[in-house]
Design a protein around this motif. Structure first.
Motif, short mmCIF file in Angstrom:
data_model
loop_
_atom_site.label_atom_id
_atom_site.label_comp_id
_atom_site.label_asym_id
_atom_site.label_seq_id
_atom_site.Cartn_x
_atom_site.Cartn_y
_atom_site.Cartn_z
N ARG A 141 -0.53 -7.99 1.59
CA ARG A 141 -0.57 -8.45 0.20
C ARG A 141 -1.49 -7.60 -0.67
O ARG A 141 -1.75 -7.96 -1.81
CB ARG A 141 -1.13 -9.88 0.16
N ILE A 142 -2.03 -6.52 -0.13
CA ILE A 142 -3.07 -5.79 -0.86
C ILE A 142 -2.50 -5.00 -2.03
O ILE A 142 -1.38 -4.51 -1.98
CB ILE A 142 -3.87 -4.84 0.06
N ILE A 143 -3.29 -4.88 -3.08
CA ILE A 143 -2.82 -4.23 -4.29
C ILE A 143 -3.40 -2.81 -4.41
O ILE A 143 -4.62 -2.63 -4.28
CB ILE A 143 -3.14 -5.07 -5.54
N PRO A 144 -2.55 -1.79 -4.58
CA PRO A 144 -3.08 -0.44 -4.77
C PRO A 144 -4.10 -0.43 -5.92
O PRO A 144 -3.87 -1.04 -6.96
CB PRO A 144 -1.84 0.38 -5.10
N LYS A 193 6.76 -13.26 1.31
CA LYS A 193 6.37 -11.94 0.80
C LYS A 193 7.26 -11.51 -0.37
O LYS A 193 6.80 -11.07 -1.42
CB LYS A 193 6.45 -10.92 1.94
N GLU A 196 6.69 -13.72 -3.49
CA GLU A 196 5.46 -13.42 -4.25
C GLU A 196 5.70 -12.28 -5.24
O GLU A 196 5.34 -12.36 -6.41
CB GLU A 196 4.33 -13.06 -3.27
N ARG A 200 6.10 -12.22 -9.63
CA ARG A 200 5.41 -11.32 -10.57
C ARG A 200 6.43 -10.52 -11.39
O ARG A 200 6.28 -10.34 -12.60
CB ARG A 200 4.47 -10.39 -9.80
N ILE A 204 6.69 -10.57 -15.44
CA ILE A 204 6.57 -9.34 -16.24
C ILE A 204 7.83 -9.18 -17.10
O ILE A 204 7.75 -8.81 -18.28
CB ILE A 204 6.35 -8.10 -15.35
N LEU A 237 2.24 -12.70 -18.11
CA LEU A 237 1.69 -11.36 -17.85
C LEU A 237 1.91 -10.47 -19.09
O LEU A 237 2.32 -10.96 -20.14
CB LEU A 237 2.31 -10.79 -16.59
N GLN A 238 1.68 -9.18 -18.93
CA GLN A 238 1.70 -8.28 -20.09
C GLN A 238 2.97 -7.41 -20.12
O GLN A 238 3.41 -6.93 -19.08
CB GLN A 238 0.49 -7.34 -20.02
N GLY A 240 5.03 -3.94 -20.78
CA GLY A 240 4.61 -2.57 -20.49
C GLY A 240 5.80 -1.63 -20.58
O GLY A 240 6.91 -2.06 -20.91
N CYS A 247 6.76 -2.04 -4.67
CA CYS A 247 6.86 -3.44 -4.28
C CYS A 247 7.60 -4.27 -5.31
O CYS A 247 8.69 -4.75 -5.07
CB CYS A 247 5.45 -3.99 -4.08
N ILE A 248 6.98 -4.41 -6.50
CA ILE A 248 7.53 -5.33 -7.49
C ILE A 248 8.83 -4.79 -8.08
O ILE A 248 9.70 -5.56 -8.47
CB ILE A 248 6.45 -5.59 -8.55
N ASP A 251 11.22 -5.12 -4.08
CA ASP A 251 11.46 -6.31 -3.24
C ASP A 251 12.40 -7.34 -3.86
O ASP A 251 13.25 -7.90 -3.15
CB ASP A 251 10.13 -7.00 -2.88
N TYR A 306 2.45 5.20 -11.34
CA TYR A 306 3.16 3.95 -11.67
C TYR A 306 2.25 2.91 -12.31
O TYR A 306 2.71 1.98 -12.95
CB TYR A 306 3.90 3.38 -10.45
N LYS A 307 0.92 3.09 -12.14
CA LYS A 307 -0.01 2.22 -12.85
C LYS A 307 -1.39 2.88 -12.89
O LYS A 307 -1.55 4.00 -12.39
CB LYS A 307 -0.09 0.83 -12.22
N1 SAJ Z 1 2.84 -4.50 -14.71
C1 SAJ Z 1 3.22 -4.86 -16.01
N2 SAJ Z 1 2.65 -5.95 -16.59
C2 SAJ Z 1 1.71 -6.68 -15.94
C3 SAJ Z 1 1.32 -6.33 -14.63
C4 SAJ Z 1 1.91 -5.22 -14.04
O1 SAJ Z 1 4.08 -4.22 -16.63
O2 SAJ Z 1 1.21 -7.65 -16.54
C5 SAJ Z 1 3.44 -3.31 -14.06
C6 SAJ Z 1 2.41 -2.26 -13.62
O3 SAJ Z 1 2.08 -1.39 -14.67
C7 SAJ Z 1 3.16 -1.56 -12.49
C8 SAJ Z 1 3.99 -2.68 -11.87
O4 SAJ Z 1 4.03 -3.72 -12.84
O5 SAJ Z 1 4.03 -0.56 -12.98
C9 SAJ Z 1 3.46 -3.25 -10.57
O6 SAJ Z 1 2.05 -3.25 -10.57
P1 SAJ Z 1 1.15 -4.45 -10.03
O7 SAJ Z 1 -0.26 -4.04 -10.22
O8 SAJ Z 1 1.56 -5.74 -10.62
O9 SAJ Z 1 1.53 -4.59 -8.47
P2 SAJ Z 1 1.70 -3.54 -7.26
O10 SAJ Z 1 3.15 -3.17 -7.16
O11 SAJ Z 1 0.71 -2.44 -7.33
O12 SAJ Z 1 1.31 -4.49 -6.00
C10 SAJ Z 1 2.07 -5.67 -5.75
C11 SAJ Z 1 1.13 -6.86 -5.58
N3 SAJ Z 1 1.89 -8.11 -5.56
C12 SAJ Z 1 1.59 -9.16 -6.37
O13 SAJ Z 1 0.69 -9.12 -7.18
C13 SAJ Z 1 2.43 -10.38 -6.22
C14 SAJ Z 1 0.36 -6.69 -4.27
O14 SAJ Z 1 -0.43 -7.85 -4.02
C15 SAJ Z 1 1.33 -6.49 -3.10
O15 SAJ Z 1 0.64 -6.28 -1.87
C16 SAJ Z 1 2.13 -5.24 -3.39
O16 SAJ Z 1 2.86 -5.47 -4.61
C17 SAJ Z 1 3.07 -5.00 -2.22
O17 SAJ Z 1 2.76 -4.13 -1.39
O18 SAJ Z 1 4.05 -5.75 -2.06
#
Ligand code: SAJ
Length: 400
Positions: A141-144, A193, A196, A200, A204, A237-238, A240, A247-248, A251, A306-307
């Motif tokens: 579940r860890i976030i980069p 998984k 979750e 998100r 988004i 959320l925000q 973008g 992941c997001i 999945d 990507y972020k």
């Molecule tokens: N993003 C938006 N608006 C937001 C938040 C994010 O546009 O409000 C965009 C980001 O810019 C990015 C993308 O979404 O392009 C995904 O970024 P993220 O920071 O939301 O998530 P990831 O993909 O880096 O990590 C996610 C996390 N999952 C959740 O928060 C439910 C992480 O905990 C998971 O371990 C990871 O996926 C994974 O490996 O599955």
């Protein structure tokens, strides 16, 4: 001893974390160059706290190799891409890794699959190829950007066929994980998984849709979301420039691929998120016209990853935008990213920030790296499209 198979974004930090907490670990990856780099004492990607963790794990005796080991416990963390056409999970790397483990493991060994898979994947593709071993699914579940902290502190899920095996694997993770570790069955773990990340993605997408509605009638989406989120049960959320990462943006498609008649909201949400790079391109066109900028050569994209604050470019919205441009036979916009400097991958990339600014009149903030937040002054006088509502400059700043 635990043999961690696949030393990428998830496998490497997991292997290092276990080793630094006193577990005997050997990391295996089929990529010889990657293993050589690790054996030279270098990490293979940038992540807060990873280098320190690496040093600690090396002191505690972690080893890296291309060979699968004979042992009683394996953790598999290889990629699970999705098939862009069918939208289904591509389990081929997991299948190959399990087959290789089967060649060397003793009877009764435990194989923990950490890679994300869609519900039912383990029953359908992995059970038929195993014999006399225990299967476990422990999705990460860890976030980069905050991996080391989250590895230590996040709650975890462990799916197993029996309580006994689940509890045994739980004890390995409990060697470092301070969060709660829930033991359940494999199918539930698979589903949680994906759900979750889908939650998100849908949230988004909702924010992105609101941004489009607000743009259509000239309302301030950020102010609207800010106020709505003051409601005790609302947490939007925000918006973008798009959704990237492995992941997001991936999945939720597994659910669409497996349940096309049922996953309607998810399908539309994914299409909305995938449409954001085109939406931003249209905004660039509108704002260029409004400001009398006719030369696309004077428009620059800030951020390729990507972020923010990571060097990962998988499914990056900036790359998606450049791809759309290319398919329209347009020459690519200029780009700059302090975290990503591989010119072979991104065309028209400028490696020096000042030079980038000299060459453009319009800057599109695609990624909100800390780097730009410390240099707003340099952007004065430019036309700015701020895709994240972070720019404090008052004049000539547009939103998506
Ligand atoms: N993003 C938006 N608006 C937001 C938040 C994010 O546009 O409000 C965009 C980001 O810019 C990015 C993308 O979404 O392009 C995904 O970024 P993220 O920071 O939301 O998530 P990831 O993909 O880096 O990590 C996610 C996390 N999952 C959740 O928060 C439910 C992480 O905990 C998971 O371990 C990871 O996926 C994974 O490996 O599955």
């Amino acid at each position: 001893m635990i043999n961690v198979i696949g030393l990428g974004y998830i496998g490497l930090p997991t292997a290092l974390m276990m080793a630094s907490h006193g577990v005997e670990v050997i990391g295996t990856d089929y990529n010889k160059e990657l293993v050589a780099t690790l054996n030279e004492g270098k990490t293979t990607f940038k992540e807060k706290g990873l280098d320190e963790l690496f040093k600690e794990a090396v002191v505690k005796g972690i080893n890296f190799t291309t060979e699968y080991q004979t042992t009683d416990t394996y953790i598999i963390s290889v990629p699970t891409p999705y098939d862009k056409f069918s939208k289904k999970v591509d389990p081929s790397y997991v299948i190959a890794a399990v087959k290789d483990v089967m060649k060397v493991c003793p009877k009764g060994a435990t194989v923990v699959i950490e890679s994300t898979v869609s519900p039912g994947t383990i029953d359908k593709y992995i059970r038929p190829i195993i014999k006399d071993i225990n299967l476990v699914h422990a999705p990460e579940r860890i976030i980069p950007g905050n991996m080391v902290y989250e590895l230590l502190n996040n709650n975890r899920t462990i799916g197993a066929d029996s309580r006994e095996i689940g509890e045994k694997v739980k004890s390995y993770y409990a060697s470092f994980c301070q969060g709660e570790i829930v033991v359940t069955d494999i199918r539930t773990a698979e589903m949680t998984k994906v759900v979750e990340n889908t939650f998100r993605a849908v949230n988004i997408a909702f924010a992105n849709e609101l941004a489009r509605i607000c743009r259509h009638d000239n309302m301030d989406v950020y102010e609207i979301i800010r106020i709505c989120n003051m409601h005790p049960r609302v947490n939007i959320l925000q918006p973008g420039p798009g959704v990237g990462g492995h992941c997001i943006s991936v999945d939720p498609w597994f659910l669409v691929g497996d349940y096309p008649q049922l996953a309607k909201v998810i399908d539309e949400s994914m299409k909305t998120n995938d449409g954001q790079p085109s939406f931003v391109l249209e905004r660039i066109y509108e704002i260029m016209k409004e400001n009398g900028i006719s030369d696309t050569g004077r428009v620059g994209l800030y951020g390729i990853t990507y972020k923010e604050n990571v060097d990962d470019i998988r499914e990056s919205p900036t790359l998606q935008m450049l791809d759309i441009q290319e398919r329209h036979l347009a020459s690519p916009l200029k780009t700059f990213d302090p975290f990503f400097t591989d010119k072979a991958i991104v065309p028209n990339q400028i490696l020096d920030f000042d030079q980038f600014l000299n060459e453009v009149d319009m800057v599109v903030i695609m990624v909100k790296h800390d780097h730009i937040k410390q240099r707003w002054d340099k952007l004065r006088g430019k036309v700015i499209i701020d895709c994240h509502n972070v720019c404090p400059i008052g004049e000539r700043v547009y939103h998506i």
